[in-house]
Design a protein around this motif. Structure first.
Motif, PDB file in Angstrom:
ATOM      1  N   MET A   1       0.848  -1.165   0.000  1.00  0.00           N
ATOM      2  CA  MET A   1       0.000   0.000   0.000  1.00  0.00           C
ATOM      3  C   MET A   1       0.902   1.240   0.000  1.00  0.00           C
ATOM      4  SD  MET A   1      -2.801   1.224   2.788  1.00  0.00           S
ATOM      5  CE  MET A   1      -4.213   0.642   1.905  1.00  0.00           C
ATOM      6  N   ILE A   2       0.512   2.223  -0.783  1.00  0.00           N
ATOM      7  CA  ILE A   2       1.307   3.459  -0.858  1.00  0.00           C
ATOM      8  C   ILE A   2       1.124   4.277   0.417  1.00  0.00           C
ATOM      9  CG2 ILE A   2       1.595   5.663  -2.043  1.00  0.00           C
ATOM     10  CD1 ILE A   2       1.055   4.219  -4.656  1.00  0.00           C
ATOM     11  N   TYR A   3       2.229   4.650   1.010  1.00  0.00           N
ATOM     12  CA  TYR A   3       2.261   5.475   2.214  1.00  0.00           C
ATOM     13  C   TYR A   3       2.343   6.949   1.829  1.00  0.00           C
ATOM     14  CZ  TYR A   3       3.988   7.170   6.765  1.00  0.00           C
ATOM     15  OH  TYR A   3       4.161   7.835   7.961  1.00  0.00           O
ATOM     16  N   GLY A   4       3.149   7.244   0.793  1.00  0.00           N
ATOM     17  CA  GLY A   4       3.290   8.622   0.348  1.00  0.00           C
ATOM     18  C   GLY A   4       4.079   8.721  -0.945  1.00  0.00           C
ATOM     19  N   ILE A   5       3.871   9.836  -1.635  1.00  0.00           N
ATOM     20  CA  ILE A   5       4.554  10.123  -2.892  1.00  0.00           C
ATOM     21  C   ILE A   5       5.146  11.519  -2.790  1.00  0.00           C
ATOM     22  CG2 ILE A   5       4.253  10.497  -5.381  1.00  0.00           C
ATOM     23  CD1 ILE A   5       1.876   8.544  -5.241  1.00  0.00           C
ATOM     24  N   GLY A   6       6.359  11.683  -3.286  1.00  0.00           N
ATOM     25  CA  GLY A   6       6.985  13.000  -3.290  1.00  0.00           C
ATOM     26  C   GLY A   6       7.719  13.238  -4.593  1.00  0.00           C
ATOM     27  N   THR A   7       7.711  14.462  -5.042  1.00  0.00           N
ATOM     28  CA  THR A   7       8.462  14.835  -6.236  1.00  0.00           C
ATOM     29  C   THR A   7       9.098  16.197  -6.002  1.00  0.00           C
ATOM     30  OG1 THR A   7       8.360  14.990  -8.657  1.00  0.00           O
ATOM     31  CG2 THR A   7       6.522  15.949  -7.442  1.00  0.00           C
ATOM     32  N   ASP A   8      10.169  16.456  -6.717  1.00  0.00           N
ATOM     33  CA  ASP A   8      10.847  17.737  -6.583  1.00  0.00           C
ATOM     34  C   ASP A   8      11.599  18.036  -7.872  1.00  0.00           C
ATOM     35  OD1 ASP A   8      11.653  19.916  -4.534  1.00  0.00           O
ATOM     36  OD2 ASP A   8      13.551  19.360  -5.488  1.00  0.00           O
ATOM     37  N   HIS A 111      11.212   3.882  -2.937  1.00  0.00           N
ATOM     38  CA  HIS A 111      11.703   3.746  -4.311  1.00  0.00           C
ATOM     39  C   HIS A 111      11.961   5.155  -4.830  1.00  0.00           C
ATOM     40  CE1 HIS A 111      10.179  -0.358  -4.066  1.00  0.00           C
ATOM     41  NE2 HIS A 111       9.087   0.177  -3.543  1.00  0.00           N
ATOM     42  N   VAL A 112      13.094   5.351  -5.487  1.00  0.00           N
ATOM     43  CA  VAL A 112      13.459   6.680  -5.959  1.00  0.00           C
ATOM     44  C   VAL A 112      13.951   6.618  -7.402  1.00  0.00           C
ATOM     45  CG1 VAL A 112      15.823   6.480  -5.032  1.00  0.00           C
ATOM     46  CG2 VAL A 112      14.868   8.747  -5.465  1.00  0.00           C
ATOM     47  N   THR A 113      13.628   7.645  -8.142  1.00  0.00           N
ATOM     48  CA  THR A 113      14.207   7.827  -9.467  1.00  0.00           C
ATOM     49  C   THR A 113      14.577   9.288  -9.594  1.00  0.00           C
ATOM     50  OG1 THR A 113      13.946   7.421 -11.836  1.00  0.00           O
ATOM     51  CG2 THR A 113      12.004   8.235 -10.667  1.00  0.00           C
ATOM     52  N   LEU A 114      15.627   9.545 -10.351  1.00  0.00           N
ATOM     53  CA  LEU A 114      16.075  10.923 -10.539  1.00  0.00           C
ATOM     54  C   LEU A 114      16.672  11.093 -11.915  1.00  0.00           C
ATOM     55  CD1 LEU A 114      19.375  10.397  -9.557  1.00  0.00           C
ATOM     56  CD2 LEU A 114      18.154  10.546  -7.416  1.00  0.00           C
ATOM     57  N   SER A 115      16.687  12.334 -12.358  1.00  0.00           N
ATOM     58  CA  SER A 115      17.216  12.655 -13.671  1.00  0.00           C
ATOM     59  C   SER A 115      17.677  14.101 -13.668  1.00  0.00           C
ATOM     60  CB  SER A 115      16.128  12.446 -14.731  1.00  0.00           C
ATOM     61  OG  SER A 115      16.665  12.631 -16.029  1.00  0.00           O
ATOM     62  N   PHE A 124      11.629  11.673  -8.040  1.00  0.00           N
ATOM     63  CA  PHE A 124      10.315  11.156  -7.698  1.00  0.00           C
ATOM     64  C   PHE A 124      10.517  10.014  -6.720  1.00  0.00           C
ATOM     65  CE2 PHE A 124       6.501   8.554  -8.531  1.00  0.00           C
ATOM     66  CZ  PHE A 124       5.520   9.526  -8.425  1.00  0.00           C
ATOM     67  N   VAL A 125       9.776  10.029  -5.616  1.00  0.00           N
ATOM     68  CA  VAL A 125       9.907   9.000  -4.580  1.00  0.00           C
ATOM     69  C   VAL A 125       8.532   8.440  -4.249  1.00  0.00           C
ATOM     70  CG1 VAL A 125      10.545   8.553  -2.166  1.00  0.00           C
ATOM     71  CG2 VAL A 125      11.971  10.067  -3.571  1.00  0.00           C
ATOM     72  N   VAL A 126       8.473   7.129  -4.156  1.00  0.00           N
ATOM     73  CA  VAL A 126       7.271   6.441  -3.687  1.00  0.00           C
ATOM     74  C   VAL A 126       7.669   5.671  -2.427  1.00  0.00           C
ATOM     75  CG1 VAL A 126       5.531   4.674  -4.163  1.00  0.00           C
ATOM     76  CG2 VAL A 126       6.285   6.213  -6.002  1.00  0.00           C
ATOM     77  N   VAL A 127       6.919   5.882  -1.356  1.00  0.00           N
ATOM     78  CA  VAL A 127       7.131   5.142  -0.114  1.00  0.00           C
ATOM     79  C   VAL A 127       5.914   4.264   0.073  1.00  0.00           C
ATOM     80  CG1 VAL A 127       7.377   5.326   2.394  1.00  0.00           C
ATOM     81  CG2 VAL A 127       8.585   6.944   0.902  1.00  0.00           C
TER      82      VAL A 127
END
Length: 136
Positions: A1-8, A111-115, A124-127
């Motif tokens: 289950m997704i706890y939180g999403i963050g982007t920057d 989980h993190v991805t960056l560019s 972008f991060v999904v916890v």
């Protein structure tokens, strides 16, 4: 289950200007020990790649702090969250100290991805909450 999403998204020119103004103190404040070694190595080889590395880590930590819902408040600190890479290049998050304990107590996974491009870094991060172990 997704706890939180963050982007920057981060303007690399702003990071460059801050680094010029504050010197290495800025990188030492934002980066954990392993990240700092990678930053110094990359910056030695190419100033622009070193600064892009710093910007992507800054952005990913902002995104992570949003995904866990606390911003940069204890136990979330810049240095307690490191964004590293597996040998394949895939980025991952390594937590330390109180933040690691807080995260583990809630059974979370990130989980993190960056560019980055010439003037911008994005992350972008999904916890997610790990599922409870199944009874035998």
């Amino acid at each position: 289950m997704i706890y939180g999403i963050g982007t920057d998204i981060c303007d690399i020119r702003r990071i460059r200007a801050t680094l010029e103004r504050k010197g290495d103190r800025f990188a030492e404040k934002v980066l954990g020990a392993t990240e700092l070694r990678v930053f110094q190595y990359r910056r030695h080889r190419s100033e622009s790649r070193g600064i892009a590395y710093l910007a992507t880590r800054f952005s990913a930590k902002e995104a992570f702090s949003k995904a866990i819902g606390m911003g940069l408040h204890m136990p979330m600190t810049w240095r307690s969250c490191e964004i590293l890479n597996h040998p394949s290049g895939q980025p991952f998050i390594r937590l330390h100290g109180e933040l690691a304990a807080w995260f583990d107590a809630r059974r979370l996974s990130a989980h993190v991805t960056l560019s980055d491009e010439s003037e911008q870094a994005v992350s972008f991060v999904v916890v997610e909450t790990l599922s409870a172990p199944r009874a035998p």
